[in-house]
Design an enzyme around this catalytic site. Structure first.
Site, PDB file in Angstrom:
ATOM      1  N   TRP A  24       0.816  -1.222   0.000  1.00 23.20           N
ATOM      2  CA  TRP A  24       0.000   0.000   0.000  1.00 23.20           C
ATOM      3  C   TRP A  24       0.846   1.267   0.000  1.00 23.20           C
ATOM      4  O   TRP A  24       0.319   2.359  -0.177  1.00 23.20           O
ATOM      5  CB  TRP A  24      -0.962  -0.001   1.190  1.00 23.20           C
ATOM      6  N   GLU A  37      -5.560   1.085   5.594  1.00 31.81           N
ATOM      7  CA  GLU A  37      -5.687   1.655   6.933  1.00 31.81           C
ATOM      8  C   GLU A  37      -6.783   0.959   7.732  1.00 31.81           C
ATOM      9  O   GLU A  37      -6.642   0.753   8.938  1.00 31.81           O
ATOM     10  CB  GLU A  37      -5.969   3.163   6.847  1.00 31.81           C
ATOM     11  N   TYR A 120      -8.680   8.810  13.407  1.00 31.56           N
ATOM     12  CA  TYR A 120      -7.425   8.257  12.906  1.00 31.56           C
ATOM     13  C   TYR A 120      -7.518   7.955  11.416  1.00 31.56           C
ATOM     14  O   TYR A 120      -6.631   8.343  10.639  1.00 31.56           O
ATOM     15  CB  TYR A 120      -7.032   6.981  13.657  1.00 31.56           C
ATOM     16  N   ASP A 138      -2.113   7.310  16.594  1.00 26.90           N
ATOM     17  CA  ASP A 138      -2.428   5.922  16.931  1.00 26.90           C
ATOM     18  C   ASP A 138      -1.553   5.497  18.104  1.00 26.90           C
ATOM     19  O   ASP A 138      -0.884   6.332  18.725  1.00 26.90           O
ATOM     20  CB  ASP A 138      -2.238   5.003  15.712  1.00 26.90           C
TER      21      ASP A 138
END
Length: 348
Positions: A24, A37, A120, A138
């Protein structure tokens, strides 16, 4: 505290030289970045790689995923856990397909209104895909930032998250995606929860906890809520065709996934009541296992019916069906049930 530019440049230089290769990170496609994510939430990177590649191979575009049935989407998620992530993502992608011309919105305020998009995810996707100036916070960032500032605020509190987002804001006014990823990568590779590699840290000279000798005491977290332990009984029931009984879950947890009939241990007559017949069940479990959720543990005993059920004379409830052991891939099983399946498969 120190020069923002100096700190940021050191961190990004380190990231450029040391970042892990991930599929990714090799794309600018916002849909793929968003997917990664979501998959990475509460799941290790090495676990996600294979799932991510299979998922984008089967659903290469937003429209492809939007048109897919939920059962198939969950099948490609099977084993990753936290299945509400997949359902929410599927719902959000349908919204994007129908209302945003199958294009991930660039506007953070529009994006955060999509199903399952929290602070987030909003910050991560918007910064990495579109360089929007949003700071990701995070677990890794909590750890890195608290140690850098020798900060004793409770990282379990929402107020601490908000404060960190504000404090990190100056660093994400440019190269936001790169900075956010660098902070998270530093936490994953160097500033680890235990035995951090402080001597190899590219920003060690900026770290107040290292200077004060308090690295091991940070971050501060309020105590976790004690997990509830629920004793469950699972029943393996065969019919005369050597098929096994399975049931689609109605409960919110793992909703619509398939399982071998399972009842809390206190509901000892559950399976007989469900089928409205008297099935002799072994009194000794054939297997025991535990399965951990965030705030819950299933303590599972697996029991087997002593005799096969005559399926021609047994009317199943709507949520139940007979499954051939070779057809398991047609059904979405949570991890705990897959473990039980692998165990009983040896007996067929």
């Amino acid at each position: 505290m120190y020069s923002e530019a100096n700190f940021k440049s050191k961190l990004i230089h380190w990231f450029d030289e040391n970042q892990r290769q991930m599929p990714w990170r090799e794309t600018t496609n916002p849909y793929y970045i968003w997917l990664s994510e979501v998959m990475l939430q509460q799941t290790q990177v090495n676990t996600v790689r294979e799932y991510y590649l299979k998922f984008i191979n089967r659903f290469p575009t937003i429209s492809d995923l939007s048109k897919a049935e939920e059962d198939e989407v969950l099948k490609y998620w099977e084993g990753l856990g936290y299945y509400s992530r997949a359902r929410n993502f599927h719902t959000a992608v349908k919204d994007v397909d129908e209302n945003h011309a199958a294009t991930v919105p660039r506007d953070p305020e529009i994006f955060k209104k999509l199903k399952g998009v929290g602070p987030y995810t909003q910050a991560a996707v918007m910064s990495i895909a579109f360089d929007q100036p949003l700071a990701t916070v995070d677990g890794n960032v909590f750890r890195v930032w608290s140690r850098l500032n020798n900060d004793n605020r409770d990282t379990k509190l929402q107020s601490t998250r908000k404060a960190y987002e504000i404090e990190l804001s100056p660093y994400v006014q440019s190269q936001s995606g790169t900075f956010n990823q660098a902070m998270m990568e530093l936490g994953a590779l160097v500033c680890t929860p235990k035995n951090p590699l402080c001597l190899f840290c590219p920003v060690q000279q900026h770290c107040e906890a290292f200077e004060q000798g308090t690295v091991s005491e940070l971050p501060v977290k309020s105590k976790k809520i004690k997990k509830k332990n629920v004793k469950q009984h699972v029943y393996i029931i065969k019919n005369l065709n050597d098929e096994v009984l399975i049931e689609k879950r109605k409960a919110k947890l793992l909703n619509n996934m398939w399982e071998f009939p399972m009842y809390e241990a206190t509901a000892s007559e559950g399976i007989n009541q469900a089928l409205n017949i008297d099935i002799p069940i072994s009194t000794t479990p054939i297997k025991h296992l535990k399965h951990q959720f965030t705030h819950l543990t299933w303590d599972i005993d697996v029991f087997e019916a002593k005799t096969a059920v005559d399926h021609t004379k047994t009317e199943l409830p709507e949520e139940m069906t007979w499954m051939k052991m070779t057809d398991k891939e047609m059904y979405n099983f949570p991890v705990s049930m897959t473990k039980i399946y692998e165990f009983i498969k040896k007996q067929f």
